[in-house]
Motif scaffolding. Structure first.
Motif, short mmCIF file in Angstrom:
data_model
loop_
_atom_site.label_atom_id
_atom_site.label_comp_id
_atom_site.label_asym_id
_atom_site.label_seq_id
_atom_site.Cartn_x
_atom_site.Cartn_y
_atom_site.Cartn_z
N GLU A 35 0.86 -1.19 0.00
CA GLU A 35 0.00 0.00 0.00
C GLU A 35 0.89 1.24 0.00
O GLU A 35 1.96 1.23 0.63
CB GLU A 35 -0.90 0.03 1.25
CG GLU A 35 -2.04 -0.95 1.23
CD GLU A 35 -3.25 -0.48 0.44
OE1 GLU A 35 -3.34 0.72 0.11
OE2 GLU A 35 -4.11 -1.32 0.15
N SER A 36 0.46 2.30 -0.65
CA SER A 36 1.25 3.53 -0.74
C SER A 36 1.62 4.09 0.62
O SER A 36 2.71 4.64 0.80
CB SER A 36 0.49 4.60 -1.53
OG SER A 36 0.32 4.20 -2.86
N ASP A 37 0.73 3.96 1.60
CA ASP A 37 0.98 4.56 2.91
C ASP A 37 1.52 3.57 3.95
O ASP A 37 1.62 3.90 5.13
CB ASP A 37 -0.28 5.24 3.44
CG ASP A 37 -1.45 4.29 3.63
OD1 ASP A 37 -1.46 3.21 3.01
OD2 ASP A 37 -2.36 4.64 4.40
N ALA A 38 1.90 2.38 3.52
CA ALA A 38 2.48 1.39 4.43
C ALA A 38 4.00 1.47 4.35
O ALA A 38 4.55 1.73 3.27
CB ALA A 38 2.00 -0.02 4.08
N LEU A 51 -2.75 -1.38 9.87
CA LEU A 51 -2.77 -0.27 8.91
C LEU A 51 -4.13 0.42 8.93
O LEU A 51 -4.20 1.65 8.93
CB LEU A 51 -2.44 -0.78 7.50
CG LEU A 51 -2.49 0.28 6.40
CD1 LEU A 51 -1.45 1.36 6.62
CD2 LEU A 51 -2.30 -0.39 5.03
N ARG A 52 -5.20 -0.33 8.97
CA ARG A 52 -6.54 0.26 9.03
C ARG A 52 -6.69 1.13 10.27
O ARG A 52 -7.25 2.23 10.20
CB ARG A 52 -7.60 -0.84 9.04
CG ARG A 52 -7.76 -1.59 7.75
CD ARG A 52 -8.57 -2.84 7.99
NE ARG A 52 -9.02 -3.48 6.79
CZ ARG A 52 -9.47 -4.73 6.74
NH1 ARG A 52 -9.52 -5.47 7.84
NH2 ARG A 52 -9.87 -5.25 5.59
N ASP A 53 -6.21 0.64 11.41
CA ASP A 53 -6.33 1.40 12.65
C ASP A 53 -5.51 2.69 12.58
O ASP A 53 -5.97 3.75 13.03
CB ASP A 53 -5.88 0.56 13.84
CG ASP A 53 -6.82 -0.61 14.11
OD1 ASP A 53 -7.97 -0.60 13.60
OD2 ASP A 53 -6.41 -1.56 14.82
N HIS A 118 -2.65 -11.63 -2.90
CA HIS A 118 -1.73 -10.49 -2.93
C HIS A 118 -2.48 -9.27 -3.45
O HIS A 118 -3.20 -9.34 -4.45
CB HIS A 118 -0.51 -10.75 -3.82
CG HIS A 118 0.40 -9.57 -3.86
ND1 HIS A 118 1.22 -9.23 -2.80
CD2 HIS A 118 0.58 -8.61 -4.80
CE1 HIS A 118 1.88 -8.11 -3.10
NE2 HIS A 118 1.51 -7.72 -4.31
N HIS A 119 -2.30 -8.15 -2.74
CA HIS A 119 -2.96 -6.88 -3.09
C HIS A 119 -1.88 -5.80 -3.19
O HIS A 119 -1.06 -5.66 -2.30
CB HIS A 119 -3.97 -6.52 -2.00
CG HIS A 119 -4.56 -5.17 -2.12
ND1 HIS A 119 -5.58 -4.88 -3.01
CD2 HIS A 119 -4.29 -4.00 -1.49
CE1 HIS A 119 -5.92 -3.61 -2.88
NE2 HIS A 119 -5.14 -3.05 -1.98
N HIS A 120 -1.89 -5.07 -4.30
CA HIS A 120 -0.95 -3.98 -4.50
C HIS A 120 -1.76 -2.75 -4.91
O HIS A 120 -2.45 -2.78 -5.92
CB HIS A 120 0.05 -4.33 -5.61
CG HIS A 120 1.12 -3.32 -5.80
ND1 HIS A 120 2.42 -3.67 -5.99
CD2 HIS A 120 1.11 -1.98 -5.81
CE1 HIS A 120 3.17 -2.58 -6.12
NE2 HIS A 120 2.38 -1.55 -6.03
N ALA A 121 -1.70 -1.70 -4.09
CA ALA A 121 -2.43 -0.48 -4.39
C ALA A 121 -1.48 0.72 -4.31
O ALA A 121 -0.72 0.84 -3.36
CB ALA A 121 -3.59 -0.28 -3.41
#
Length: 125
Positions: A35-38, A51-53, A118-121
């Motif tokens: 994720e961009s913000d991870a 990450l959600r929290d 797998h998730h890529h954003a």
């Protein structure tokens, strides 16, 4: 299975946004996530929950999007493996610009259906 099954799985997942259990039912518990913000590669649902929290805490009083939906699908399937690329658009109340993300999801079909492994954003600027 067809590519329509894959795009339906992604669309259904985002329709359940806000219901964490229903949303997470489409995710393999051991998925990997970029994720961009991870800060780096995330492993598993527990890391996603962290990450959600952090996102929720950082949002403060800003209004959440009025809708979040995938668009511009490109999908391929090979037996029990699928690849879906799309743009994820978050719309907000009048006057606030949309947020868009380039997404690639790798899915596997198991006894529970198609689930993301797998998730890529990546946020589009």
């Amino acid at each position: 299975m067809t590519v329509d099954d894959l795009t339906a799985a992604i669309t259904d997942m985002y329709r359940s946004l806000g219901d964490r259990a229903a949303f997470d039912a489409r995710l393999h518990p051991e998925l990997t996530i970029w994720e961009s913000d991870a800060p780096g590669l995330l492993d598993g649902l527990a890391a996603l929950d962290d990450l959600r929290d952090r996102r929720a805490a950082g949002r403060g009083t800003s209004a959440p999007p009025t809708s979040v939906a995938p668009e511009q699908f490109r999908a391929e399937a090979w037996e029990d493996t699928g690849l879906v690329r799309y743009v994820l658009r978050a719309r907000y109340a009048a006057g606030q610009p949309d947020d868009c993300f380039r997404v690639t999801d790798v899915l596997r079909r198991d006894e529970r259906g198609w689930r993301i492994v797998h998730h890529h954003a990546e946020a589009l600027r």
